[in-house]
Design a protein around this motif. Structure first.
Motif, short mmCIF file in Angstrom:
data_model
loop_
_atom_site.label_atom_id
_atom_site.label_comp_id
_atom_site.label_asym_id
_atom_site.label_seq_id
_atom_site.Cartn_x
_atom_site.Cartn_y
_atom_site.Cartn_z
N SER A 1 55.86 -46.24 -75.62
CA SER A 1 55.35 -46.42 -74.26
C SER A 1 56.39 -46.01 -73.22
O SER A 1 56.05 -45.40 -72.20
CB SER A 1 54.96 -47.89 -74.06
OG SER A 1 54.54 -48.13 -72.73
N SER A 2 57.64 -46.34 -73.46
CA SER A 2 58.70 -45.96 -72.51
C SER A 2 58.85 -44.44 -72.44
O SER A 2 59.12 -43.88 -71.38
CB SER A 2 60.03 -46.61 -72.90
OG SER A 2 60.52 -46.08 -74.11
N THR A 3 58.66 -43.78 -73.57
CA THR A 3 58.75 -42.32 -73.60
C THR A 3 57.65 -41.68 -72.76
O THR A 3 57.89 -40.78 -71.95
CB THR A 3 58.67 -41.81 -75.05
OG1 THR A 3 59.73 -42.38 -75.81
CG2 THR A 3 58.76 -40.30 -75.11
N VAL A 4 56.42 -42.15 -72.97
CA VAL A 4 55.28 -41.62 -72.20
C VAL A 4 55.46 -41.92 -70.72
O VAL A 4 55.23 -41.06 -69.86
CB VAL A 4 53.96 -42.22 -72.73
CG1 VAL A 4 52.79 -41.77 -71.85
CG2 VAL A 4 53.72 -41.80 -74.17
N ALA A 5 55.86 -43.16 -70.42
CA ALA A 5 56.01 -43.55 -69.01
C ALA A 5 57.09 -42.73 -68.32
O ALA A 5 56.91 -42.32 -67.16
CB ALA A 5 56.37 -45.04 -68.93
N ALA A 6 58.19 -42.46 -69.01
CA ALA A 6 59.26 -41.67 -68.40
C ALA A 6 58.77 -40.28 -68.04
O ALA A 6 59.09 -39.74 -66.98
CB ALA A 6 60.45 -41.58 -69.35
N LEU A 7 57.97 -39.70 -68.93
CA LEU A 7 57.45 -38.35 -68.66
C LEU A 7 56.44 -38.37 -67.52
O LEU A 7 56.45 -37.48 -66.65
CB LEU A 7 56.82 -37.79 -69.93
CG LEU A 7 56.54 -36.29 -69.94
CD1 LEU A 7 57.81 -35.50 -69.71
CD2 LEU A 7 55.90 -35.88 -71.26
N GLU A 8 55.57 -39.37 -67.51
CA GLU A 8 54.55 -39.44 -66.46
C GLU A 8 55.16 -39.77 -65.10
O GLU A 8 54.82 -39.17 -64.08
CB GLU A 8 53.48 -40.46 -66.83
CG GLU A 8 52.62 -40.01 -68.02
CD GLU A 8 51.54 -41.01 -68.37
OE1 GLU A 8 51.71 -42.21 -68.03
OE2 GLU A 8 50.54 -40.61 -69.00
N ILE A 9 56.08 -40.73 -65.08
CA ILE A 9 56.72 -41.12 -63.82
C ILE A 9 57.60 -39.98 -63.30
O ILE A 9 57.68 -39.74 -62.09
CB ILE A 9 57.55 -42.41 -64.00
CG1 ILE A 9 56.63 -43.59 -64.36
CG2 ILE A 9 58.32 -42.74 -62.73
CD1 ILE A 9 57.39 -44.83 -64.79
N GLY A 10 58.24 -39.29 -64.22
CA GLY A 10 59.15 -38.22 -63.82
C GLY A 10 58.49 -36.86 -63.67
O GLY A 10 59.19 -35.86 -63.45
N ALA A 11 57.16 -36.80 -63.76
CA ALA A 11 56.47 -35.51 -63.71
C ALA A 11 56.72 -34.76 -62.40
O ALA A 11 56.95 -33.54 -62.39
CB ALA A 11 54.96 -35.72 -63.93
N VAL A 12 56.70 -35.48 -61.29
CA VAL A 12 56.94 -34.84 -59.99
C VAL A 12 58.36 -34.27 -59.93
O VAL A 12 58.59 -33.13 -59.51
CB VAL A 12 56.69 -35.83 -58.84
CG1 VAL A 12 57.15 -35.22 -57.51
CG2 VAL A 12 55.22 -36.21 -58.77
N PRO B 1 55.32 -30.31 -55.78
CA PRO B 1 55.09 -31.63 -56.39
C PRO B 1 53.70 -31.78 -57.02
O PRO B 1 53.54 -32.46 -58.04
CB PRO B 1 55.27 -32.60 -55.21
CG PRO B 1 56.17 -31.87 -54.27
CD PRO B 1 55.82 -30.42 -54.40
N ALA B 2 52.69 -31.15 -56.39
CA ALA B 2 51.32 -31.28 -56.91
C ALA B 2 51.19 -30.73 -58.32
O ALA B 2 50.28 -31.12 -59.07
CB ALA B 2 50.34 -30.57 -55.98
N LEU B 3 52.09 -29.82 -58.71
CA LEU B 3 52.02 -29.23 -60.04
C LEU B 3 52.64 -30.12 -61.12
O LEU B 3 52.88 -29.67 -62.23
CB LEU B 3 52.69 -27.86 -60.02
CG LEU B 3 51.94 -26.79 -59.23
CD1 LEU B 3 52.65 -25.46 -59.31
CD2 LEU B 3 50.50 -26.65 -59.74
N ALA B 4 52.87 -31.39 -60.76
CA ALA B 4 53.27 -32.37 -61.78
C ALA B 4 52.21 -32.48 -62.87
O ALA B 4 52.50 -32.89 -64.00
CB ALA B 4 53.51 -33.74 -61.13
N ILE B 5 50.97 -32.11 -62.52
CA ILE B 5 49.88 -32.17 -63.51
C ILE B 5 50.13 -31.21 -64.67
O ILE B 5 49.52 -31.35 -65.72
CB ILE B 5 48.52 -31.86 -62.86
CG1 ILE B 5 48.53 -30.46 -62.24
CG2 ILE B 5 48.15 -32.91 -61.83
CD1 ILE B 5 47.17 -30.01 -61.73
N LEU B 6 51.02 -30.24 -64.49
CA LEU B 6 51.35 -29.32 -65.58
C LEU B 6 51.99 -30.05 -66.76
O LEU B 6 52.01 -29.54 -67.89
CB LEU B 6 52.28 -28.21 -65.09
CG LEU B 6 51.69 -27.22 -64.08
CD1 LEU B 6 52.76 -26.25 -63.60
CD2 LEU B 6 50.52 -26.47 -64.70
N PHE B 7 52.51 -31.25 -66.51
CA PHE B 7 53.10 -32.06 -67.57
C PHE B 7 52.13 -33.16 -68.03
O PHE B 7 51.97 -33.40 -69.21
CB PHE B 7 54.41 -32.69 -67.12
CG PHE B 7 55.41 -31.68 -66.63
CD1 PHE B 7 56.14 -30.92 -67.52
CD2 PHE B 7 55.62 -31.48 -65.27
CE1 PHE B 7 57.07 -29.99 -67.07
CE2 PHE B 7 56.54 -30.55 -64.82
CZ PHE B 7 57.26 -29.79 -65.72
#
Length: 384
Positions: free
Chosen positions: A220-231, A241-247
């Motif tokens: 869960s921490s791995t997924v959260a780090a990637l999602e929170i850090g996407a921007v 920043p809007a292209l954070a969806i690429l991750f």
């Protein structure tokens, strides 16, 4: 293990359970966006929304076990409905307070109340599934549930954003209403049978159970780090920043496909397969931490997402077999709590250090988990 009640043969109750499972997580999935918009409207700053989510998550961790234990004397469906209704009332109070521009601390407090029951509600909902699906079909049911859960986490923030632009208060009300659906649809099942009620209770924190809870928290921490850090990742590679969806979108798509694979396969993975899947997630975390290029980082996200559902299904089935019958709701609540703790760890690390360092930290957590699972004694292995 012999199941305690007669299985419900009709498909309709199982479909109702799937809908209940998918909508139970709507407040958690849509909350970050909706609360941020509420905070922006009231304070001119979105950071208050993060405070509301933090309060909700911490309350979930604190309330998981005591609230779950409070329902031991009631049928699981009845207590689940009470928990969902309580959460709905708390979320409606958040909307009402926002409408009348109450002091923001009250919104934080009622967000915490709403979140306090999340772990217990998940524990009882997962327990209900045991009486709706025979053991041979549980992997498929959990795979479908995992797929629907990912769809919820993709669509709910989009819906919250659209509704929030019209009215943040209305967005919270809609979230509350959707989150109340399990109270209406969850199928009624009986209590635990007398013979299981009188079995000796083992500890809910045995080494075998703790092993899978730690794995769940690390993942869960791995997924959260990637999602929170996407921007931040998008900015690092020179994108808007809007292209954070690429991750985040490839991660979600891979997770959905992983859930479909689990559903089609309909089988609990072996211990060796789980170790390989953990290694794949670790490899994905390392690729993301290296930040070599956009393509390599997206590949890391895909590797992480692809094994989410298989691992989550294994954890749920393993804990099902390890948990004392009367304490299954508590153990399943702990599983959801482990996921929440993983999110808290990722959020805290990313608050204290840079994104690059945070990704290295979660990668190290995954490496540690792989080593622990590989080295764990055969006598601690769960029944397959």
């Amino acid at each position: 293990m012999t199941r305690s009640t007669t299985r419900i043969s009709s498909a309709a109750p199982l479909v109702r359970w799937f809908i209940s499972s998918a909508t139970l997580t709507v407040p958690q999935a849509a909350g970050p966006v909706a609360f941020a918009l509420v905070a922006l409207a009231l304070t001119g700053d979105t950071s208050g929304g993060a405070g509301m989510i933090l309060a909700m998550t911490l309350a979930q961790v604190a309330g998981a076990i005591p609230i779950t234990r409070a329902g031991h004397g009631l049928p699981p469906t009845t207590f689940l409905r009470l928990l969902v209704i309580f959460r709905t009332v708390a979320l409606a109070a958040v909307a009402l307070l926002a409408h009348y521009a109450a002091p923001f601390i009250w919104l934080v407090a009622f967000s915490a109340l709403a979140g306090a029951v999340n772990g217990a509600a998940f524990g009882y909902l997962r327990t209900v599934l045991n009486q709706l699906a025979p053991p041979a079909k549980l992997p498929r049911a959990l795979g479908i549930a995992a797929t629907l859960n990912e769809v919820t986490f993709v669509l709910a923030p989009v819906a919250a954003s659209g509704l929030g632009t019209l009215s943040p208060v209305f967005a919270v009300l809609v979230i509350a209403a959707l989150g109340a659906i399990p109270a209406l649809l969850v199928p009624t099942v009986g209590s635990i049978a007398t013979e299981e009620m009188h079995q000796a209770d083992a500890s809910i924190i045995s080494p075998a159970i703790l092993l899978w809870l730690i794995c769940a928290a690390a993942g869960s921490s791995t997924v959260a780090a990637l999602e929170i850090g996407a921007v931040a990742l998008a900015l690092h590679f020179g994108y808007a920043p809007a292209l954070a969806i690429l991750f985040t979108v490839p991660l979600c798509i891979a997770s959905v496909l992983g859930g479909v694979w689990v559903s089609v396969r309909n089988r609990m993975g072996s211990r060796r397969a789980v170790l390989i899947q953990l290694m794949i997630m670790t490899a994905g975390a390392i690729l993301a931490a290296l930040q070599i290029s956009m393509t390599v980082t997206v590949l890391g996200a895909v590797l992480i997402g692809g094994v989410l559902a298989p691992l989550g299904t294994y954890y749920s089935l393993a804990l099902d077999s390890l948990a004392p019958p009367r304490k299954r709701p508590e153990v399943f609540a702990l599983l959801r709590t482990a996921n929440a703790i993983g999110i808290i760890i990722a959020s805290a690390v990313m608050t204290a250090v840079s994104l690059s360092t945070a990704l290295i930290v979660v990668s190290c957590l995954m490496v540690t988990v792989v080593l622990v699972v590989a080295a764990s004694s055969p006598r601690n292995r769960d029944a397959r």
